[in-house]
Design an enzyme around this catalytic site. Structure first.
Site, PDB file in Angstrom:
ATOM      1  N   TYR A   1       0.834  -1.200   0.000  1.00 47.30           N
ATOM      2  CA  TYR A   1       0.000   0.000   0.000  1.00 47.30           C
ATOM      3  C   TYR A   1       0.871   1.253   0.000  1.00 47.30           C
ATOM      4  CZ  TYR A   1      -4.054  -2.840   1.255  1.00 47.30           C
ATOM      5  OH  TYR A   1      -5.062  -3.768   1.250  1.00 47.30           O
ATOM      6  N   ILE A   2       0.449   2.226  -0.789  1.00 46.69           N
ATOM      7  CA  ILE A   2       1.106   3.531  -0.854  1.00 46.69           C
ATOM      8  C   ILE A   2       0.051   4.587  -0.536  1.00 46.69           C
ATOM      9  CG2 ILE A   2       2.392   5.149  -2.319  1.00 46.69           C
ATOM     10  CD1 ILE A   2       3.843   2.462  -1.880  1.00 46.69           C
TER      11      ILE A   2
ATOM     12  N   TYR B   1      -0.034  -5.296 -10.915  1.00 46.22           N
ATOM     13  CA  TYR B   1       0.559  -6.618 -10.733  1.00 46.22           C
ATOM     14  C   TYR B   1       0.804  -7.303 -12.077  1.00 46.22           C
ATOM     15  CZ  TYR B   1      -0.559  -5.893  -5.827  1.00 46.22           C
ATOM     16  OH  TYR B   1      -0.638  -5.379  -4.555  1.00 46.22           O
TER      17      TYR B   1
ATOM     18  N   ASN C   1     -10.379  -4.129  -7.600  1.00 50.22           N
ATOM     19  CA  ASN C   1      -9.286  -3.160  -7.507  1.00 50.22           C
ATOM     20  C   ASN C   1      -8.504  -3.172  -8.826  1.00 50.22           C
ATOM     21  OD1 ASN C   1      -7.179  -1.483  -6.809  1.00 50.22           O
ATOM     22  ND2 ASN C   1      -6.815  -2.441  -4.821  1.00 50.22           N
TER      23      ASN C   1
ATOM     24  N   GLY D   1       6.703   5.822  -8.228  1.00 46.97           N
ATOM     25  CA  GLY D   1       7.575   4.654  -8.329  1.00 46.97           C
ATOM     26  C   GLY D   1       7.783   3.887  -7.041  1.00 46.97           C
ATOM     27  N   LEU D   2       7.098   4.276  -5.956  1.00 45.24           N
ATOM     28  CA  LEU D   2       7.309   3.586  -4.682  1.00 45.24           C
ATOM     29  C   LEU D   2       6.797   2.148  -4.724  1.00 45.24           C
ATOM     30  CD1 LEU D   2       6.358   6.385  -2.136  1.00 45.24           C
ATOM     31  CD2 LEU D   2       8.645   5.665  -2.839  1.00 45.24           C
ATOM     32  N   GLY D   3       5.621   1.948  -5.307  1.00 47.19           N
ATOM     33  CA  GLY D   3       5.082   0.597  -5.408  1.00 47.19           C
ATOM     34  C   GLY D   3       5.981  -0.290  -6.254  1.00 47.19           C
TER      35      GLY D   3
END
Length: 174
Positions: free
Chosen positions: A96-97, A141, A134, A105-107
């Site tokens: 989760y972000i 993914y 979702n 780009g964190l995920g």
């Protein structure tokens, strides 16, 4: 500057705050307040999160931007996996972000870190469950090579929902 670090036992409050805030941001508009409150109380309590952080088969990673916690991921191996999976599998249970930090780009950084951890541990597959509605997460993914292999029930409060089970190959170390 974004950073990703492994959470320590003392980071329970940070993990709890990120867990509640990101889960609420992601799902509150699509679920009842009662179901949200029940899920948070039953699954994101400080005591339960402390047990999860201290579990040697679970790892929490925290993404920060300029020192501010912006998101997190939890991966599981062995008996900590939420489904009965072989030992060569690693589960991404939570990623989760916070909305304010999405699209930076964190995920992707967290997911690349998970694949690196899986390779380092000799895992051949990574898997996860994602809510069937979702669509942004499912698309995310899929970009990492995950494909649907089944589904399972996910209970949010008193509401039985369906999570898609997705799996990806872990490329071996070169």
């Amino acid at each position: 500057m974004p950073m990703i670090e492994m959470a320590q036992s003392a980071d329970t409050t940070t993990i709890r705050d990120l867990s509640v805030d990101t889960f609420t941001e992601t799902f509150a508009a699509l679920n009842t307040q009662e179901d949200m409150d029940k899920y948070i109380a039953d699954n994101l309590s400080p005591e339960l999160l402390q047990q999860e952080i201290d579990n040697p088969n679970s790892t929490f990673l925290v993404a920060t931007v300029d020192g501010v916690p912006a998101g997190y991921m939890k991966v599981n191996t062995g008996a900590a996996q939420t489904e009965d999976m072989p030992d060569d599998h690693m589960e991404v249970q939570r990623l989760y972000i916070l909305k304010a930090f999405k699209r930076n780009g964190l995920g992707s950084g967290l997911m690349r870190t998970a694949f690196g951890m899986a390779r380092a541990q000799g895992k051949t597959k990574m898997w996860l469950g994602v809510w069937e509605h979702n669509d942004p997460a499912i698309a995310f993914y899929k970009r990492f090579g995950f494909t649907q292999i089944g589904s399972h029930d996910f209970v949010l409060g008193d509401d039985r929902q369906t999570d898609l089970l997705m799996e990806a190959n872990v490329e071996p170390k070169e």
